[in-house]
Design a protein around this motif. Structure first.
Motif, PDB file in Angstrom:
ATOM      1  N   ASP A  42       9.381  54.248  22.357  1.00  0.00           N
ATOM      2  CA  ASP A  42       8.335  53.826  21.473  1.00  0.00           C
ATOM      3  C   ASP A  42       8.687  52.875  20.500  1.00  0.00           C
ATOM      4  OD1 ASP A  42       9.435  55.463  19.822  1.00  0.00           O
ATOM      5  OD2 ASP A  42       8.158  57.092  19.514  1.00  0.00           O
ATOM      6  N   ASN A  43       9.909  52.262  20.547  1.00  0.00           N
ATOM      7  CA  ASN A  43      10.240  51.287  19.388  1.00  0.00           C
ATOM      8  C   ASN A  43      10.236  52.104  18.093  1.00  0.00           C
ATOM      9  OD1 ASN A  43      11.346  48.956  18.660  1.00  0.00           O
ATOM     10  ND2 ASN A  43       9.218  48.104  18.414  1.00  0.00           N
ATOM     11  N   ALA A  44      10.631  53.130  18.067  1.00  0.00           N
ATOM     12  CA  ALA A  44      10.740  53.874  16.692  1.00  0.00           C
ATOM     13  C   ALA A  44       9.518  54.604  16.157  1.00  0.00           C
ATOM     14  CB  ALA A  44      11.355  53.169  15.763  1.00  0.00           C
ATOM     15  N   TRP A  45       8.379  54.720  16.707  1.00  0.00           N
ATOM     16  CA  TRP A  45       7.155  55.419  16.233  1.00  0.00           C
ATOM     17  C   TRP A  45       7.484  56.706  16.020  1.00  0.00           C
ATOM     18  CZ3 TRP A  45       2.265  56.436  19.522  1.00  0.00           C
ATOM     19  CH2 TRP A  45       1.131  56.720  18.647  1.00  0.00           C
ATOM     20  N   SER A  46       8.502  57.368  16.893  1.00  0.00           N
ATOM     21  CA  SER A  46       8.772  58.858  16.838  1.00  0.00           C
ATOM     22  C   SER A  46       9.450  58.918  15.638  1.00  0.00           C
ATOM     23  CB  SER A  46       9.617  59.156  17.852  1.00  0.00           C
ATOM     24  OG  SER A  46      10.899  58.604  17.940  1.00  0.00           O
ATOM     25  N   THR A  47      10.038  58.023  14.785  1.00  0.00           N
ATOM     26  CA  THR A  47      10.827  58.274  13.393  1.00  0.00           C
ATOM     27  C   THR A  47       9.716  58.889  12.212  1.00  0.00           C
ATOM     28  OG1 THR A  47      10.669  55.866  12.565  1.00  0.00           O
ATOM     29  CG2 THR A  47      12.502  56.728  14.197  1.00  0.00           C
ATOM     30  N   PRO A  74       6.805  58.249  25.843  1.00  0.00           N
ATOM     31  CA  PRO A  74       6.267  57.009  25.710  1.00  0.00           C
ATOM     32  C   PRO A  74       5.309  56.810  24.541  1.00  0.00           C
ATOM     33  CG  PRO A  74       5.784  57.612  28.069  1.00  0.00           C
ATOM     34  CD  PRO A  74       6.220  58.901  27.134  1.00  0.00           C
ATOM     35  N   GLY A  75       5.238  55.870  23.932  1.00  0.00           N
ATOM     36  CA  GLY A  75       4.315  55.339  22.822  1.00  0.00           C
ATOM     37  C   GLY A  75       3.047  54.947  23.479  1.00  0.00           C
ATOM     38  N   GLY A  76       2.362  54.111  22.957  1.00  0.00           N
ATOM     39  CA  GLY A  76       1.166  53.452  23.590  1.00  0.00           C
ATOM     40  C   GLY A  76       1.436  52.462  24.585  1.00  0.00           C
ATOM     41  N   VAL A  77       1.031  52.693  25.773  1.00  0.00           N
ATOM     42  CA  VAL A  77       1.494  51.773  26.924  1.00  0.00           C
ATOM     43  C   VAL A  77       0.138  51.228  27.720  1.00  0.00           C
ATOM     44  CG1 VAL A  77       2.336  51.741  29.348  1.00  0.00           C
ATOM     45  CG2 VAL A  77       3.413  53.132  27.381  1.00  0.00           C
ATOM     46  N   PRO A  78      -0.030  49.824  27.879  1.00  0.00           N
ATOM     47  CA  PRO A  78      -1.280  49.489  28.667  1.00  0.00           C
ATOM     48  C   PRO A  78      -1.430  49.833  29.977  1.00  0.00           C
ATOM     49  CG  PRO A  78       0.289  47.754  28.315  1.00  0.00           C
ATOM     50  CD  PRO A  78       0.888  48.936  27.734  1.00  0.00           C
ATOM     51  N   THR A  79      -2.136  50.915  30.303  1.00  0.00           N
ATOM     52  CA  THR A  79      -2.483  51.468  31.524  1.00  0.00           C
ATOM     53  C   THR A  79      -3.730  51.802  31.651  1.00  0.00           C
ATOM     54  OG1 THR A  79      -2.162  53.854  31.043  1.00  0.00           O
ATOM     55  CG2 THR A  79      -0.316  52.623  31.538  1.00  0.00           C
ATOM     56  N   ILE A 113       2.697  47.919  22.679  1.00  0.00           N
ATOM     57  CA  ILE A 113       3.930  46.798  22.992  1.00  0.00           C
ATOM     58  C   ILE A 113       4.862  47.612  23.821  1.00  0.00           C
ATOM     59  CG2 ILE A 113       3.453  45.961  20.453  1.00  0.00           C
ATOM     60  CD1 ILE A 113       5.732  48.078  19.471  1.00  0.00           C
ATOM     61  N   ILE A 114       4.622  48.728  24.332  1.00  0.00           N
ATOM     62  CA  ILE A 114       5.576  49.268  25.371  1.00  0.00           C
ATOM     63  C   ILE A 114       5.031  49.097  26.662  1.00  0.00           C
ATOM     64  CG2 ILE A 114       6.897  51.498  25.947  1.00  0.00           C
ATOM     65  CD1 ILE A 114       7.279  50.643  23.070  1.00  0.00           C
ATOM     66  N   GLY A 115       5.874  48.530  27.433  1.00  0.00           N
ATOM     67  CA  GLY A 115       5.161  48.056  28.665  1.00  0.00           C
ATOM     68  C   GLY A 115       5.578  49.428  29.797  1.00  0.00           C
ATOM     69  N   ALA A 116       4.939  49.663  30.719  1.00  0.00           N
ATOM     70  CA  ALA A 116       4.975  50.581  31.795  1.00  0.00           C
ATOM     71  C   ALA A 116       6.419  50.476  32.647  1.00  0.00           C
ATOM     72  CB  ALA A 116       4.009  50.459  33.050  1.00  0.00           C
ATOM     73  N   ASP A 117       6.980  49.223  32.476  1.00  0.00           N
ATOM     74  CA  ASP A 117       8.318  48.938  33.247  1.00  0.00           C
ATOM     75  C   ASP A 117       9.346  49.595  32.084  1.00  0.00           C
ATOM     76  OD1 ASP A 117       7.400  47.717  35.634  1.00  0.00           O
ATOM     77  OD2 ASP A 117       7.562  45.825  34.621  1.00  0.00           O
ATOM     78  N   ASP A 118       9.154  49.515  30.990  1.00  0.00           N
ATOM     79  CA  ASP A 118      10.026  50.038  29.838  1.00  0.00           C
ATOM     80  C   ASP A 118      10.292  51.567  30.208  1.00  0.00           C
ATOM     81  OD1 ASP A 118      10.542  47.514  28.625  1.00  0.00           O
ATOM     82  OD2 ASP A 118       8.355  47.818  27.469  1.00  0.00           O
ATOM     83  N   VAL A 119       8.981  52.263  30.375  1.00  0.00           N
ATOM     84  CA  VAL A 119       9.187  53.516  30.558  1.00  0.00           C
ATOM     85  C   VAL A 119       9.885  53.793  31.847  1.00  0.00           C
ATOM     86  CG1 VAL A 119       7.623  55.739  30.754  1.00  0.00           C
ATOM     87  CG2 VAL A 119       7.113  54.016  29.237  1.00  0.00           C
ATOM     88  N   ALA A 120       9.408  53.135  32.834  1.00  0.00           N
ATOM     89  CA  ALA A 120      10.192  53.332  34.296  1.00  0.00           C
ATOM     90  C   ALA A 120      11.448  53.430  34.203  1.00  0.00           C
ATOM     91  CB  ALA A 120       9.585  52.440  35.353  1.00  0.00           C
ATOM     92  N   ARG A 121      12.112  52.508  33.341  1.00  0.00           N
ATOM     93  CA  ARG A 121      13.557  52.408  33.396  1.00  0.00           C
ATOM     94  C   ARG A 121      14.108  53.626  32.687  1.00  0.00           C
ATOM     95  NH1 ARG A 121      12.444  46.737  32.734  1.00  0.00           N
ATOM     96  NH2 ARG A 121      12.020  46.883  30.676  1.00  0.00           N
ATOM     97  N   GLY A 122      13.547  54.069  31.912  1.00  0.00           N
ATOM     98  CA  GLY A 122      13.940  55.242  31.169  1.00  0.00           C
ATOM     99  C   GLY A 122      14.060  56.356  32.019  1.00  0.00           C
ATOM    100  N   ILE A 123      12.962  56.418  32.784  1.00  0.00           N
ATOM    101  CA  ILE A 123      12.847  57.688  33.824  1.00  0.00           C
ATOM    102  C   ILE A 123      13.926  57.531  34.868  1.00  0.00           C
ATOM    103  CG2 ILE A 123      11.342  58.675  35.744  1.00  0.00           C
ATOM    104  CD1 ILE A 123       8.725  57.773  34.154  1.00  0.00           C
ATOM    105  N   ALA A 124      14.145  56.273  35.347  1.00  0.00           N
ATOM    106  CA  ALA A 124      15.252  55.842  36.131  1.00  0.00           C
ATOM    107  C   ALA A 124      16.443  56.464  35.928  1.00  0.00           C
ATOM    108  CB  ALA A 124      15.199  54.605  36.721  1.00  0.00           C
ATOM    109  N   PHE A 125      16.801  56.158  34.640  1.00  0.00           N
ATOM    110  CA  PHE A 125      18.196  56.545  33.970  1.00  0.00           C
ATOM    111  C   PHE A 125      18.159  58.123  33.993  1.00  0.00           C
ATOM    112  CE2 PHE A 125      20.169  57.886  29.945  1.00  0.00           C
ATOM    113  CZ  PHE A 125      21.468  57.621  30.298  1.00  0.00           C
ATOM    114  N   LEU A 126      17.369  58.596  33.591  1.00  0.00           N
ATOM    115  CA  LEU A 126      17.104  60.301  33.660  1.00  0.00           C
ATOM    116  C   LEU A 126      17.562  60.925  34.984  1.00  0.00           C
ATOM    117  CD1 LEU A 126      14.764  61.161  30.608  1.00  0.00           C
ATOM    118  CD2 LEU A 126      17.369  61.186  30.444  1.00  0.00           C
TER     119      LEU A 126
END
Length: 261
Positions: free
Chosen positions: A255-260, A183-188, A226-239
Motif C-alpha cells: 500500500d505504499n506506506a498507508w499502513s504506517t 492491499p491498499g486501494g486497487v482499481p478493480t 495508486i496500487i495496481g492488481a499486478d503489484d498485489v499479485a507479485r506479493g502473493i506469488a512471493f508468499l
C-alpha cells in the motif's frame, strides 16, 4: 527459472475472473503453476486460450458444500493442492454500526470471511497428507484499521487476519504456511459489489479523509488508486513460493506506506 518460481505447483485461486484474482492467476500461470481458478462470474477466456495449465470452475462458494466440492474437483484433476489463494471478495457501502443492514452484513461476512475459512478447511487434509502447503489470504488495509471502510468490510477483513494467524500457528509444524497480503486501494471492479441501496454517505464522508491520504487524484479531483492488481499479485506469488519458506503468519501491506498511519 524466475524469482518466486511456481513451477509445477498446483494452485487454487478464487476470484480468478477479475481484478487481483485475475492478475494473480495470470502471473502464476506465467511462472509455471497449474491453476484451478474459481469464480462466480464467467470464465476469463483469454487465460483459457493462452494456458493449457488453467482450469476454470464456476460456482457460488457461499452455497452449502460448494467449497468442498470445488476442492474435490481440483484434487480429482491434479491429485494435490500446493497453494490456496483466497482472493474473492466484496465491498460494503460504508455503513456504520447504526446503519448496517442485515442483508449487507451477512453477504460481506459470508464472502470475505466464511468462504475463505471453508476453503482452508477443505484444503488442509490434502496439505497435511503432503506435509506441505501454502495459503495466502487477500485481506486489506481495513484489516488493521477502523478508519477506511464500512463496518461489515472492516469486521470481515479483521476476522480474516485472525483466521490467518490461527491457521499459521496451528499447522506450522506440519509444513503448512498461512500468510496474508493487505492491499491498499486497487482499481478493480469490487466497487460494483456494493449494494448501493445501502450506501451510507455519512459513513463515507467520515472515512474519506483517511482514504485521501493514500490515493492520488485525477484532473477533476476524484480519487485514483495508486496500487495496481499486478503489484498485489507479485506479493502473493512471493508468499506462495519457496522464496518465502520461513515466512508464516505474516501480514504484508502492499500500500505504499498507508499502513504506517
Amino acid at each position: 527459472m524466475s524469482i518466486s518460481s511456481l513451477q509445477d505447483k498446483v494452485a487454487i485461486i478464487t476470484g480468478c475472473s477479475s481484478g487481483i484474482g485475475l492478475a494473480t492467476t495470470r502471473l502464476f500461470l506465467e511462472r509455471g503453476a497449474s491453476v484451478f481458478g474459481i469464480d462466480i462470474g464467467a470464465q476469463p477466456q483469454k487465460l483459457a486460450e493462452d494456458f493449457s495449465t488453467f482450469t476454470f470452475y464456476q460456482t457460488n462458494l457461499t452455497e452449502s458444500q460448494a467449497a468442498e466440492h470445488a476442492v474435490a474437483k481440483c484434487i480429482g484433476k491434479h491429485n494435490r493442492i500446493d497453494i490456496l489463494v483466497n482472493c474473492a471478495g466484496v465491498s460494503d457501502g460504508f455503513s456504520s454500526a447504526d446503519t448496517i443492514h442485515d442483508e449487507e452484513l451477512e453477504k460481506v461476512m459470508a464472502i470475505n470471511l466464511t468462504v475463505p475459512i471453508h476453503l482452508m478447511k477443505a484444503c488442509l487434509p490434502a496439505m497435511k497428507e503432503q506435509k506441505s502447503g501454502t495459503i495466502v489470504n487477500v485481506a486489506s488495509k481495513a484489516s488493521i484499521s477502523g478508519a477506511c471502510s464500512g463496518l461489515a468490510y472492516t469486521a470481515s477483513k479483521h476476522g480474516l487476519v485472525g483466521a490467518t494467524k490461527n491457521v499459521a500457528w496451528r499447522f506450522h509444524q506440519e509444513g503448512i504456511r498461512c500468510n496474508a497480503v493487505l492491499p491498499g486501494g486497487v482499481p478493480t471492479n469490487i466497487a460494483s459489489s456494493v449494494q448501493m441501496e445501502h450506501f451510507d454517505s455519512a459513513g463515507f464522508n467520515a472515512f474519506f479523509p483517511v482514504i485521501q491520504l493514500h490515493v492520488s487524484k485525477d484532473s477533476e479531483g476524484a480519487p485514483v488508486p495508486i496500487i495496481g492488481a499486478d503489484d498485489v499479485a507479485r506479493g502473493i506469488a512471493f508468499l506462495s513460493s519457496d522464496e518465502s519458506k520461513m515466512i508464516n503468519g505474516a501480514m504484508i501491506p502492499i500500500d505504499n506506506a498507508w499502513s504506517t498511519i
